[in-house]
Design an enzyme around this catalytic site. Structure first.
Site, PDB file in Angstrom:
ATOM      1  N   LEU A   1       0.899  -1.308  -0.001  1.00 27.72           N
ATOM      2  CA  LEU A   1       0.066  -0.097   0.009  1.00 27.72           C
ATOM      3  C   LEU A   1       0.848   1.323  -0.111  1.00 27.72           C
ATOM      4  CD1 LEU A   1      -2.949  -0.492   2.285  1.00 27.72           C
ATOM      5  CD2 LEU A   1      -2.957   0.009  -0.053  1.00 27.72           C
ATOM      6  N   HIS A   2       1.268   1.551  -1.052  1.00 27.35           N
ATOM      7  CA  HIS A   2       2.310   2.692  -1.316  1.00 27.35           C
ATOM      8  C   HIS A   2       2.018   4.023  -0.762  1.00 27.35           C
ATOM      9  CE1 HIS A   2       4.383   0.117  -4.290  1.00 27.35           C
ATOM     10  NE2 HIS A   2       3.217  -0.083  -4.945  1.00 27.35           N
ATOM     11  N   ASP A   3       0.893   4.671  -1.442  1.00 27.10           N
ATOM     12  CA  ASP A   3       0.495   5.943  -0.849  1.00 27.10           C
ATOM     13  C   ASP A   3       0.061   6.230   0.456  1.00 27.10           C
ATOM     14  OD1 ASP A   3      -0.692   6.627  -4.362  1.00 27.10           O
ATOM     15  OD2 ASP A   3       1.285   6.720  -3.578  1.00 27.10           O
TER      16      ASP A   3
END
Ligand code: RIB
Ligand code: CA
Length: 310
Positions: free
Chosen positions: A239-241
């Protein structure tokens, strides 16, 4: 007193989770979302941003910004996010309006109108809007409190090429402007986001919230997880952002180093690489807090608690 932020975004399912986390958190005053071309073209990223605001039952203004990088052809990522950019669950078209002002004008006007050091910029996509605003109005640069962005990679290498992470790769010239701007930077690279992997238990926990937000987050994660698990063989997807927003809420979840980071803007082989002087061998001036690790349990505990409020 809540912290004023502007989220610059190219939704993207992980952008969506980041935006929902921010809108669920009273510590943050989300002044606006500014959309940029990235994961999918601008008409879709601005529409998706409005859809997400509506899903959160908020009236946060959404502005459309640049539809192409400063000097290169747009590269998109439908292979990861699907044609709509928010594949995974069918959502009706948003009725939440798009603001008429261009996002770059909004960024300039807003930073000029607010006291110095009162606004944090949170870019979650290519840095085209931010760089364009800085080029057009250099007077706003010293007024930005901090930029907390998702982008780059060092130990993890790249995800769109062996050397470059997508947000930086799409517009390396814009990234170069931002990284050389002198604004205090906090960078969430793949080195940390690849440690923020979803789990089956967490996704099912989202679904069992029994809310439209829980359902959407679970379905989006099911969709974009397939790409990362196939590519990396990992259980779960990064879950990058949301790491950007989690940092604003609980900075102690993350650890990194204040180092020099420069952007490759010409080599065809390594274009968009974040050349991170992690071992401090260059003597170049540090310009970024480059994160390397995250407390995964704490990150998902925060996400679950906050998203459960929507
Ligand atoms: O490389 C990951 C980044 O590219 C994330 O921001 C994702 O949404 C895409 O924009
Ligand atoms: Ca993004």
């Amino acid at each position: 007193m809540s912290r004023k932020i502007i989220i610059d975004t190219d939704p993207g399912q992980d952008d969506a989770v980041a935006i929902l986390l921010a809108l669920a958190s009273p510590e943050l005053d989300v002044l606006a979302l500014t959309a940029v071309a990235g994961n999918v073209p601008l008409p879709l990223t601005q529409k998706n941003a409005r859809t997400i605001v509506e899903l959160a039952n908020r009236d946060t203004p959404v502005y459309a910004g640049c539809d192409a990088p400063l000097a290169r052809k747009l590269v998109t990522a439908e292979h990861v996010h699907g044609r709509s950019g928010l594949d995974g669950i069918p959502l009706s078209d948003p009725t939440h309006p798009l603001q008429p002002e261009h996002a770059v004008d909004y960024l300039i006007d807003t930073l000029r109108a607010h006291p110095s050091g009162s606004i944090t910029l949170c870019p979650l996509g290519p840095l085209t809007n931010i760089a364009t605003a800085f080029q057009r109005a250099p007077d706003i640069v010293p007024k930005v409190a901090e930029i907390v962005l998702m982008g780059g990679g060092y130990f993890e290498g790249g995800n769109i090429t062996p050397a470059a992470e997508f947000n930086i790769y799409v517009d390396p010239d814009a990234a170069d402007i931002v990284f050389k701007s002198g604004v205090p930077l906090v960078v969430m690279p793949l080195d940390v986001t690849h440690k923020a992997l979803t789990s089956r238990a967490w996704v099912e926990g989202m679904r069992s919230l029994g809310t439209p937000v829980g359902q959407a987050v679970a379905s989006w994660t099911d969709f974009f997880e397939r790409f990362d698990t196939a590519k990396y063989g990992s259980e779960g997807a990064p879950l990058h952002d949301p790491c950007v927003i989690a940092y604003l809420l609980e900075p102690a979840l993350f650890h990194g180093r204040h180092i020099n980071v420069e952007i490759e803007t010409s080599s065809p082989l390594t274009l968009g690489m974040t050349v991170a002087d992690w071992w401090r061998v260059t003597g170049r001036e540090p310009n970024a807090m480059f994160m390397g690790s995250v407390d995964r349990e704490g990150f998902y505990r925060l996400l679950t608690e906050r998203l459960g409020r929507l």
